[in-house]
Structures are given as structure tokens and as C-alpha cells.
Enzyme design. Structure first.
Site: not given
Ligand code: NAP
Ligand code: MG
Length: 498
Positions: A204, A278, A312, A409
């Protein structure tokens, strides 16, 4: 060079121009997108075909640099998630687990080759849908995505060497949920090792950046990969949650925020599902007084301002040794004045668009908070396009450890700067974070590098460079940055049982 730059001006049509003291300026150099084919509507990729969502609903996906609609994509509901998991299970039982490993490898190689062949198209779509500068998607995201498939293709028929003295077996069906900052690259990080290890996949993509994952679905379809081995379903957070809760999923790989990661960990507790997370980060980038300062400043800029700070592992906390603080700050200010913020499709652009309106609001809230907390702000003097979501490179000085801008962050082009005197002091300050994803050390002394890399609590530590990635090298965090590793041999083992 830096101090000779006066100011950048928007041209009114979204194209930034650089004005120099000499009076000449960079002409816009936009990458053409006229040959790019984006369908007006995308369905779900399930069982090797594009199928309509059961809800009949679609949502818009836009270009964050122009706010124009690019396409609309299907909204999956629980029934679609179930259909996708069933397709993955069937493909696992029927084809994938029976296929000789070297045959599996051939498909993965083919996908890698096809990504390379369509690299230009993928880079442009990545930039249009995600907002990142074309230079980034063209030179980093897309080549690395192809390299990940290429690297893991090589592992497919060598799994016995991955886990010596064991009998490695695939886990089954992997549910993979990815964020919006590296849409194609994260898809590659997830899909390539899962397939090489013999699993089938339901992926997804994030709500705001589905298009390159759907292009990847087209590539996968053309590659002849048996139907259902990879399924790609679009939707919102609840689609991700449905995948996490589905009973027939064996493994969950999640990249995203720490907040959602915690929810997933709770949901998986007590089940047989394997999990890797991650999550977020708040990396310390540390400059010692013996460092090559120009090189360090370039690394700092690369670490936080390129890709709009949507990384990230972004080096969002800068620590500078006191004796070189003034010098570094001056160089940094000079350098950010030269950064071009604007049209992400322009090859001169350094800092593209913030991924979404919601993310820009979060960043702006943190900038306001930083001022309220008493930190001193410095923003580059450039103008930004009126339409679209943009943020100027921002520095905060006079920051203390307890400031929220130094703890949380921000996920935008915002850097906090603090000073230190000794190794011990900076190690303590750098480790004073709930996160532990990455760090950077800049010094001429090898012994100092070794001292710090053993004491900093971060999964990845770069020395005299920053944000360098390679498929052979594992990546992942400590503490609230998650667990499990992606990339390299480690990335393979999290898709294997033995
Ligand atoms: P996010 O809100 O956690 O979303 C990540 C993914 O999870 C999206 O596909 C999101 O869908 C989905 N999602 C949302 N709520 C969910 C739930 N309750 N259960 C399962 N899946 C769910 O993060 P983001 O705002 O897209 O991305 C930014 C974050 O990602 C930052 O905190 C960043 O540090 C972290 N990140 C970490 C890494 C790493 O390798 N450590 C790499 C990249 C990013 P939707 O988009 O539809 O909400
Ligand atoms: Mg989100």
C-alpha cells in the site's frame, strides 16, 4: 561563490531564477513532461489485473507544486484488502513457492531492467506527484530503486548462503505499507527482498503519492510476473490498518511515522505475524573543528534541505564545535542563499515542493513554535512560487536541548543548530533523543570517528558524508526509530524463516 549571489526571484510563472551580482541569471531548465502518460484514473492492481474498487470510490492525487489534479486513484475498502491478500496467498501456493529460485531471480532482474528502461518517465512522475526536485528523483530515487531489484535478484538462488547451516524458507504473504517521501524507492526496498526470499506481496503506497507505485504495477504486469505475486492497492490509513489486521498475512513491513508504528505494533502483539518497523528520526550531524568545513557544510545542506527535509534520516540537528561555530554558521547562511526553491521539474531546483498542504502546515507550526520557544530564526531570502506548497530553507540558532524543535521530527527543511565543546558533551546531547535512526560525524581524525560511531545510538552513522545509500548496506533504527533492517543481507533475513 556563495557570497556573490544576491537573491533569487520568482518569475511569476513558478520558474525560479538566480540573480548574480554580474546581472545574469539562470534561465529555467524545466524537464519536459509532455510525453508522460498518466491515466485519468487508476484501479487496484490485484491478481495481475487492474480491477475496480468494491466501493466504486476514487480520490484525487495532485501535483503539490501546482496543486493541479494529476489523476484519481481507487479507494480500497476491507473487501478489496481481502481480495488482494487472497490473490497473494493463491499466488504463493500456486506459483511462487513452487518456482525454482533461479526463475524467481529472473523475474526480479527483469523488473530491475524495466525500471532502468523507464527511468526518465518514473523520475518525472515521482517529481510531479511527490514534489521532490527532478535532480533527486532522476539521480537518486529511480537508480536506487532499480539497483535494489538488481541486488536482490542475485540473492534469490543463494538463500542457503544468507542463513548458513539453516534451511531458509519464505514466510508467505507480506503486507507492506510505505510513506510518501520516497514512494518508488520504498516500494523497491519492500518488494525486492520479499520476492527474492520467496514471499508474495500486498503493497500500500501513501495516500498522496500513489502514481509511481501504480507505474511499477504496470511494469510488473508487463514483466510477466505470475499474477497475484505482487498486488498494489491504494487507499488511506484505514487500508493500511485493514492489511495489518488481516488474518492471512504472515509478515508486516511498515515504513512511516512512529505514531502509526506504535499502533501497528500493538495490533500485531500476540499474533504470529512477523513485523519490521522503519520509523521517524531526528539525526544529529556533528561538525568538529578539524573537519573540512566546506565539505561539511555541503553535507549538512544535502542532509536537511535537499528533498525538502522529507527524509527520515535527515540531519535535522546540527552540532558544531564552539571554536568553529561562527565560521560554520556564516558558510551555512551563505550556502542556503544560493539554494533554488521552486518548480521541482526544473533541473536547477535544489529544494522542491513540500509533499502536501497538511505537511506544510505541520512545518509552519514548528517554525512558529521555534520562535515562541525563543530560538533565533534565519531563512533564506528567496521568493517561492505563489501556488503550490513551498518552504524556504530555515535555520534555528540559540536552541536548547529541551526545545521541541530540537526534540521532535519536523520532516521539513528546518535545521536546529547547537554548539558543544567536547566529545562527551556532544555524544550525550546527540543521544538525548527518543529516536535513533542515523547520525553524521565530520572530522579529520579517524580515531574520533571510531569513538563516536561506537557511542552514538543510531542505526546508520555516516562519516564525512551524509545520506549515502547502497542496496548492499543495511538501514534501520534503534529506540523509537523502529526495529529490523532493510537493505543488504539483513534486509533479506527479515523475509525468511529458518
Ligand atoms: P504515516 O502517517 O505513518 O504513514 C505511513 C503509511 O502508513 C502510509 O501509507 C499511511 O497511509 C499508512 N497508515 C496510516 N495510518 C495507518 C494505520 N493506522 N495502520 C496502517 N497503516 C497506516 O507516515 P507518513 O506521514 O506517510 O510519513 C512520514 C513518516 O515516515 C515520518 O515520521 C518519517 O520519519 C517516516 N519514515 C521513516 C523511514 C524509515 O526508513 N525509517 C522512511 C521514510 C519515512 P496514508 O498515507 O493513507 O495515511
Ligand atoms: Mg500520515
Amino acid at each position: 561563490m556563495a557570497s556573490s549571489v544576491k537573491k533569487k526571484n520568482g518569475t511569476g510563472n513558478g520558474q525560479p531564477k538566480l540573480k548574480f551580482n554580474t546581472g545574469w541569471e539562470y534561465a529555467p531548465a524545466p524537464e519536459s513532461s509532455s510525453h508522460i502518460k498518466i491515466n485519468s484514473r487508476y484501479d487496484l492492481f490485484i491478481g495481475g489485473k487492474f480491477v475496480k474498487p468494491s466501493s466504486g470510490k476514487y480520490f484525487d492525487t495532485i501535483n503539490p507544486a501546482t496543486e493541479a489534479k494529476l489523476s484519481e486513484v481507487a479507494e480500497s475498502n476491507t473487501a478489496d484488502v481481502d481480495k488482494a491478500v487472497k490473490a497473494a496467498r493463491q499466488a504463493y501456493d500456486k506459483y511462487w513457492k513452487k518456482m525454482p529460485a533461479r526463475e524467481r531471480g529472473k523475474y526480479i532482474f527483469r523488473i530491475s531492467r524495466m525500471i532502468q528502461e523507464r527511468a526518465r518517465e518514473l523520475a518525472i512522475i515521482e517529481t510531479m506527484n511527490g514534489g521532490k526536485a527532478i535532480r533527486e528523483s532522476r539521480d537518486i530515487d529511480v537508480p536506487l530503486a532499480a539497483n535494489h531489484f538488481f541486488y536482490y535478484a542475485g540473492w534469490a538462488d543463494k538463500l542457503q548462503f544468507a542463513l548458513p547451516n539453516k534451511t531458509p524458507k519464505p514466510l508467505g504473504v507480506a503486507a507492506q505499507i510505505i510513506p510518501w517521501n520516497f514512494p518508488l524507492l520504498m516500494a523497491a526496498w519492500k518488494i525486492a527482498p520479499a520476492l527474492a526470499a520467496g514471499n508474495t506481496v500486498v503493497l500500500k503506497p501513501a495516500e498522496t503519492t500513489p502514481l509511481t507505485a501504480l507505474k511499477l504495477a504496470e511494469i510488473i504486469q508487463e514483466s510477466g510476473l505470475p499474477e497475484g505475486v505482487v498486488n498494489i492497492i491504494t487507499g488511506f490509513g484505514n487500508t493500511g490498518a485493514d492489511l495489518v489486521y488481516h488474518n492471512d498475512v504472515d509478515k508486516i513491513a511498515f515504513t512511516g511515522s512512529t505514531e502509526v508504528g506504535k499502533i501497528i505494533q500493538k495490533a500485531v502483539a500476540g499474533t504470529r505475524k512477523k513485523l519490521t518497523l522503519e520509523l521517524g528520526g531526528k539525526a544529529a550531524n556533528i561538525i568538529f573543528d578539524d573537519a573540512p568545513l566546506d565539505q561539511a557544510v555541503e553535507g549538512i545542506v544535502n542532509g536537511i534541505f535537499f528533498n525538502q527535509g522529507h527524509v527520515c534520516c535527515a540531519g535535522s540537528r546540527l552540532f558544531v564545535q564552539e571554536s568553529v561555530y561562527n565560521k560554520v554558521l556564516r558558510k551555512l547562511k551563505d550556502r542556503i542563499e544560493t539554494l533554488i526553491v521552486g518548480d521541482p521539474l526544473d533541473k536547477n531546483t535544489d529544494v522542491g515542493a513540500i509533499n502536501s498542504k497538511a505537511q506544510l502546515e505541520i512545518i509552519n507550526r514548528y517554525i512558529a513554535l521555534g520562535k515562541e520557544e525563543g530560538a533565533e530564526i534565519y531563512q533564506s531570502g528567496c521568493s517561492v512560487p505563489k501556488k503550490g506548497f513551498f518552504c524556504r530553507p530555515t535555520l534555528f540558532t540559540n536552541v536548547s536541548q529541551s526545545h521541541r524543535i530540537a526534540q521532535e521530527e519536523i520532516f521539513g527543511p528546518v535545521l536546529t543548530i547547537q554548539t558543544f565543546r567536547t566529545d562527551e558533551e556532544v555524544i550525550e546531547k546527540a543521544n538525548n533523543s527518543p529516536y535513533g535512526l542515523s547520525a553524521g560525524v565530520w572530522t579529520d581524525k579517524g580515531s574520533k570517528i571510531f569513538n563516536l560511531t561506537t557511542k552514538l545510538k543510531a542505526g546508520v552513522i555516516w562519516a564525512n558524508t551524509y545520506n549515502k545509500f547502497d542496496p548492499t548496506s543495511p538501514f534501520g533504527g534503534y529506540k523509537e526509530s523502529g526495529f529490523g533492517r532493510e537493505g543488504g543481507l539483513h534486509g533479506l533475513t527479515s523475509y525468511l524463516a529458518s
